[in-house]
Structure formats: structure tokens, C-alpha cells
Design a protein around this motif. Structure first.
Motif, PDB file in Angstrom:
ATOM      1  N   SER A  64      32.764  32.954  50.320  1.00 37.78           N
ATOM      2  CA  SER A  64      33.393  32.311  49.174  1.00 37.78           C
ATOM      3  C   SER A  64      34.786  32.884  48.953  1.00 37.78           C
ATOM      4  O   SER A  64      35.075  34.033  49.303  1.00 37.78           O
ATOM      5  CB  SER A  64      32.551  32.514  47.900  1.00 37.78           C
ATOM      6  N   ARG A  65      35.664  32.072  48.358  1.00 44.98           N
ATOM      7  CA  ARG A  65      37.030  32.515  48.110  1.00 44.98           C
ATOM      8  C   ARG A  65      37.049  33.697  47.157  1.00 44.98           C
ATOM      9  O   ARG A  65      37.889  34.599  47.282  1.00 44.98           O
ATOM     10  CB  ARG A  65      37.847  31.356  47.521  1.00 44.98           C
ATOM     11  N   LYS A  66      36.109  33.729  46.201  1.00 46.43           N
ATOM     12  CA  LYS A  66      36.104  34.817  45.221  1.00 46.43           C
ATOM     13  C   LYS A  66      35.998  36.180  45.894  1.00 46.43           C
ATOM     14  O   LYS A  66      36.587  37.151  45.436  1.00 46.43           O
ATOM     15  CB  LYS A  66      34.952  34.627  44.234  1.00 46.43           C
ATOM     16  N   GLN A  67      35.261  36.255  47.004  1.00 49.30           N
ATOM     17  CA  GLN A  67      35.079  37.542  47.662  1.00 49.30           C
ATOM     18  C   GLN A  67      36.353  38.036  48.335  1.00 49.30           C
ATOM     19  O   GLN A  67      36.437  39.183  48.729  1.00 49.30           O
ATOM     20  CB  GLN A  67      33.931  37.452  48.663  1.00 49.30           C
ATOM     21  N   ARG A  68      37.366  37.181  48.452  1.00 51.70           N
ATOM     22  CA  ARG A  68      38.649  37.605  48.985  1.00 51.70           C
ATOM     23  C   ARG A  68      39.553  38.190  47.893  1.00 51.70           C
ATOM     24  O   ARG A  68      40.520  38.872  48.200  1.00 51.70           O
ATOM     25  CB  ARG A  68      39.394  36.416  49.614  1.00 51.70           C
ATOM     26  N   THR A  69      39.247  37.884  46.646  1.00 52.98           N
ATOM     27  CA  THR A  69      40.135  38.271  45.552  1.00 52.98           C
ATOM     28  C   THR A  69      39.851  39.701  45.119  1.00 52.98           C
ATOM     29  O   THR A  69      38.710  40.079  44.865  1.00 52.98           O
ATOM     30  CB  THR A  69      39.975  37.325  44.357  1.00 52.98           C
ATOM     31  N   VAL A  70      40.907  40.493  45.041  1.00 52.34           N
ATOM     32  CA  VAL A  70      40.795  41.919  44.718  1.00 52.34           C
ATOM     33  C   VAL A  70      41.783  42.248  43.611  1.00 52.34           C
ATOM     34  O   VAL A  70      42.977  41.941  43.720  1.00 52.34           O
ATOM     35  CB  VAL A  70      41.107  42.793  45.947  1.00 52.34           C
ATOM     36  N   LEU A  71      41.303  42.872  42.556  1.00 54.99           N
ATOM     37  CA  LEU A  71      42.175  43.371  41.497  1.00 54.99           C
ATOM     38  C   LEU A  71      42.430  44.848  41.757  1.00 54.99           C
ATOM     39  O   LEU A  71      41.481  45.644  41.817  1.00 54.99           O
ATOM     40  CB  LEU A  71      41.532  43.177  40.128  1.00 54.99           C
ATOM     41  N   VAL A  72      43.691  45.231  41.931  1.00 53.82           N
ATOM     42  CA  VAL A  72      44.062  46.626  42.176  1.00 53.82           C
ATOM     43  C   VAL A  72      44.737  47.159  40.914  1.00 53.82           C
ATOM     44  O   VAL A  72      45.794  46.659  40.514  1.00 53.82           O
ATOM     45  CB  VAL A  72      45.006  46.749  43.384  1.00 53.82           C
ATOM     46  N   VAL A  73      44.122  48.147  40.281  1.00 49.86           N
ATOM     47  CA  VAL A  73      44.636  48.711  39.029  1.00 49.86           C
ATOM     48  C   VAL A  73      45.315  50.039  39.351  1.00 49.86           C
ATOM     49  O   VAL A  73      44.676  50.977  39.846  1.00 49.86           O
ATOM     50  CB  VAL A  73      43.508  48.910  38.004  1.00 49.86           C
ATOM     51  N   CYS A  74      46.618  50.108  39.086  1.00 56.43           N
ATOM     52  CA  CYS A  74      47.436  51.253  39.497  1.00 56.43           C
ATOM     53  C   CYS A  74      47.956  52.031  38.297  1.00 56.43           C
ATOM     54  O   CYS A  74      48.381  51.445  37.299  1.00 56.43           O
ATOM     55  CB  CYS A  74      48.632  50.783  40.328  1.00 56.43           C
ATOM     56  N   TYR A  95      43.269  39.232  52.498  1.00 52.79           N
ATOM     57  CA  TYR A  95      42.624  39.206  51.186  1.00 52.79           C
ATOM     58  C   TYR A  95      43.644  38.653  50.180  1.00 52.79           C
ATOM     59  O   TYR A  95      44.805  38.411  50.524  1.00 52.79           O
ATOM     60  CB  TYR A  95      42.166  40.611  50.779  1.00 52.79           C
ATOM     61  N   GLU A  96      43.208  38.477  48.944  1.00 53.68           N
ATOM     62  CA  GLU A  96      44.086  37.941  47.906  1.00 53.68           C
ATOM     63  C   GLU A  96      44.165  38.946  46.756  1.00 53.68           C
ATOM     64  O   GLU A  96      43.499  38.805  45.738  1.00 53.68           O
ATOM     65  CB  GLU A  96      43.554  36.592  47.418  1.00 53.68           C
ATOM     66  N   PRO A  97      44.995  39.982  46.917  1.00 56.01           N
ATOM     67  CA  PRO A  97      45.086  41.004  45.868  1.00 56.01           C
ATOM     68  C   PRO A  97      45.945  40.566  44.692  1.00 56.01           C
ATOM     69  O   PRO A  97      46.893  39.789  44.840  1.00 56.01           O
ATOM     70  CB  PRO A  97      45.730  42.184  46.603  1.00 56.01           C
ATOM     71  N   ILE A 122      52.583  39.064  45.982  1.00 55.77           N
ATOM     72  CA  ILE A 122      51.355  39.566  45.358  1.00 55.77           C
ATOM     73  C   ILE A 122      51.560  39.516  43.849  1.00 55.77           C
ATOM     74  O   ILE A 122      52.506  40.116  43.328  1.00 55.77           O
ATOM     75  CB  ILE A 122      51.059  41.006  45.814  1.00 55.77           C
ATOM     76  N   PRO A 123      50.725  38.797  43.124  1.00 53.61           N
ATOM     77  CA  PRO A 123      50.939  38.672  41.674  1.00 53.61           C
ATOM     78  C   PRO A 123      50.648  39.965  40.925  1.00 53.61           C
ATOM     79  O   PRO A 123      49.778  40.746  41.306  1.00 53.61           O
ATOM     80  CB  PRO A 123      49.963  37.568  41.262  1.00 53.61           C
ATOM     81  N   ASN A 136      35.178  39.590  35.772  1.00 50.09           N
ATOM     82  CA  ASN A 136      34.032  39.431  36.670  1.00 50.09           C
ATOM     83  C   ASN A 136      34.056  38.083  37.384  1.00 50.09           C
ATOM     84  O   ASN A 136      33.699  37.987  38.564  1.00 50.09           O
ATOM     85  CB  ASN A 136      32.722  39.558  35.884  1.00 50.09           C
ATOM     86  N   ASP A 137      34.489  37.045  36.670  1.00 46.41           N
ATOM     87  CA  ASP A 137      34.491  35.701  37.247  1.00 46.41           C
ATOM     88  C   ASP A 137      35.665  35.472  38.203  1.00 46.41           C
ATOM     89  O   ASP A 137      35.568  34.679  39.139  1.00 46.41           O
ATOM     90  CB  ASP A 137      34.550  34.645  36.128  1.00 46.41           C
ATOM     91  N   ALA A 138      36.766  36.171  37.966  1.00 47.90           N
ATOM     92  CA  ALA A 138      37.991  35.890  38.720  1.00 47.90           C
ATOM     93  C   ALA A 138      38.104  36.677  40.021  1.00 47.90           C
ATOM     94  O   ALA A 138      38.775  36.235  40.955  1.00 47.90           O
ATOM     95  CB  ALA A 138      39.212  36.172  37.850  1.00 47.90           C
ATOM     96  N   TYR A 139      37.444  37.853  40.096  1.00 44.81           N
ATOM     97  CA  TYR A 139      37.662  38.736  41.248  1.00 44.81           C
ATOM     98  C   TYR A 139      36.348  39.117  41.916  1.00 44.81           C
ATOM     99  O   TYR A 139      35.297  39.173  41.286  1.00 44.81           O
ATOM    100  CB  TYR A 139      38.392  40.010  40.804  1.00 44.81           C
ATOM    101  N   GLY A 140      36.460  39.404  43.209  1.00 48.30           N
ATOM    102  CA  GLY A 140      35.292  39.840  43.957  1.00 48.30           C
ATOM    103  C   GLY A 140      35.049  41.330  43.856  1.00 48.30           C
ATOM    104  O   GLY A 140      33.916  41.795  43.970  1.00 48.30           O
ATOM    105  N   LEU A 141      36.105  42.110  43.632  1.00 44.93           N
ATOM    106  CA  LEU A 141      35.991  43.560  43.484  1.00 44.93           C
ATOM    107  C   LEU A 141      37.263  44.108  42.859  1.00 44.93           C
ATOM    108  O   LEU A 141      38.282  43.399  42.782  1.00 44.93           O
ATOM    109  CB  LEU A 141      35.748  44.245  44.827  1.00 44.93           C
TER     110      LEU A 141
END
Length: 249
Positions: A64-74, A95-97, A122-123, A136-141
Motif C-alpha cells: 500500500s502507498r501508506k507504507q511508503r510514507t514516513v514522517l521524520v521528526v528532527c 519512500y515518501e518522507p 521533500i515536504p 496514524n492515518d497519514a503515515y506508515g511509520l
């Protein structure tokens, strides 16, 4: 991959050794001063290896596309710089970070790494939603690159502290870089009430608090550490396979 039970670091298996904060700082000084590694070079090596660790646990192609989405908190310290590099390499790995970087550092290295991510489209989020389910709904991890060893939440300001409070409530997988943000690097203090990552990527070598990590996967990203330095600090780590830059503990 093995799961590490919650235990005192002193009871770690014979083949593993966890570094104190003082030892970790001495190892970094050895690389910077004696081996003439540059700070940007170390950040790049660690960030690339962190992205590779993510691909080991969450490989593509994903169903699924969601599993490509990664939120990176810096955060604004060195761990945040590693997170920016990790995000860039995740993008290269298809991936889609997305990056949340609430307290931006004025350090030239951070600015350069931010520019690289922006140039790669990268947004960057302007705020972190207070509604946890939206994340939770927008990102895979989520990748936690907020605080490194020796950095207290109060030192980086309110936005980062609020971000950590949100990360604690997420139900999607969490990957922490070097140490889980908010943990005491020596004792693992706050490990019960703090972040509970599914994956830990120890940079260069595991820190003492890693003995209390009870998540699913623990990697060390330290293939770049010269053999003489490994021997000097008595690093007893598993071998790296083939050309891998990370090893599972």
C-alpha cells in the motif's frame, strides 16, 4: 532478528558492549581528531545507514502507498541533522518522507541539509497535528531524530517537547535514531514513560540505555568505525554481512 529483553545493561551478553556517554564522546573525538573525519561526513554516514535500517524492517515494494510514507521528526542538535540525511536517503530509496523540524538550528550544516531536502521536494510540515489519529492515518511509520545522548527535552524548547508528547501516543511503528528521545543515555531513565520505539538504530555503537530497549529490532550503524577504534573501545559487535552498513543485534 532477535528481540532484546528489558534488562540491566551490566547483564548484556558477552558479545555486546554498551558505551557510556563519556566513552561515546571519546569515540567521536577519536574519529574527528585522530582519523580526521568531518562532522558532515559522520552525519552523512549515520543518516544513510539509518535509512538503510528502515528499509530492512519496512522493505519496498509495499502493498500500500501508506507504507511508503514516513514522517521524520528532527530536533536542532546533531541527531536532527542525522534525521535530515535519513529523510533524503529514504527519498532516494523511493519512500515518501515528510519532515517535521519545529526548532530549526542556525548551524550551517543543518541549513545545508535542510536545503538539500527542500531541493528534493521533500515536504516540511509547519505544525504537527494535535489529533494523533491524523498522523496514524497519514503515515506508515515515524522516525524519531529529536534528541540525542545528553540532550534534555527542556534544552530544545517547547515545540520539540510537544512533538515528543505526541509521538508517545502513536500506534504506527516508531524508529529511534541512536537513543529513544527523552531517555537517559546512561540508565535508560524514563524508558517506561517515554518513547517506546519498535526499532532502535544505534549510531557507531550502542549506548548504555540500549540495554533497556525492548522493541522488535535493534541495529548498529557503525561499519565506518575503523578496526583500531573498535579494538580500543572493546566493541564486541556482530559482523556486517556483505556490503551492509548496518548489523542486527
Amino acid at each position: 532478528m532477535s528481540t532484546t529483553a528489558c534488562r540491566d545493561p551490566a547483564e548484556a551478553p558477552e558479545e555486546q558492549r554498551f558505551l557510556s556517554t563519556e566513552e561515546a564522546a571519546a569515540l567521536e573525538r577519536e574519529l574527528l581528531e585522530d582519523y580526521r573525519f568531518g562532522r558532515q561526513q559522520l552525519v552523512e554516514l549515520c543518516g544513510h545507514a539509518s535509512a538503510v535500517a528502515v528499509t530492512k524492517v519496512f522493505p519496498l515494494p509495499a502493498p500500500s502507498r501508506k507504507q511508503r510514507t514516513v514522517l521524520v521528526v528532527c530536533g536542532p542538535e546533531q541527531n536532527g541533522a542525522v534525521g535530515l540525511v535519513c529523510a533524503r536517503h529514504l527519498r532516494v530509496f523511493e519512500y515518501e518522507p515528510t519532515i517535521f523540524y519545529p526548532t530549526r538550528s542556525l548551524d550551517p550544516l543543518h541549513r545545508d541539509l535542510t536545503t538539500q531536502c527542500e531541493k528534493m521536494d521533500i515536504p516540511f510540515l509547519s505544525y504537527l497535528p494535535a489529533e494523533v489519529q491524523l498522523i496514524n492515518d497519514a503515515y506508515g511509520l515515524v522516525v524519531d531524530a529529536v534528541l540525542g545522548p545528553g540532550v534534555e527535552p527542556r534544552e530544545v524548547g517547547g515545540p520539540c517537547t510537544r512533538a515528543l508528547a505526541t509521538l508517545k501516543l502513536l500506534s504506527i511503528p516508531l524508529v529511534s535514531l541512536d537513543i529513544p528521545s527523552g531517555w537517559d543515555a546512561e540508565t535508560g531513565g524514563d524508558s517506561e514513560d517515554g518513547l517506546r520505539p519498535d526499532v532502535l538504530v544505534s549510531l557507531a555503537a550502542p549506548k548504555r540505555c540500549a540495554g533497556r530497549f525492548s522493541g522488535r529490532h535493534h541495529f548498529v550503524a557503525g561499519r565506518f568505525v575503523p578496526d583500531d577504534v573498535r579494538r580500543k573501545f572493546a566493541l564486541r559487535l556482530p559482523g556486517y554481512t556483505g556490503t551492509d552498513c548496518v548489523a542486527a543485534l
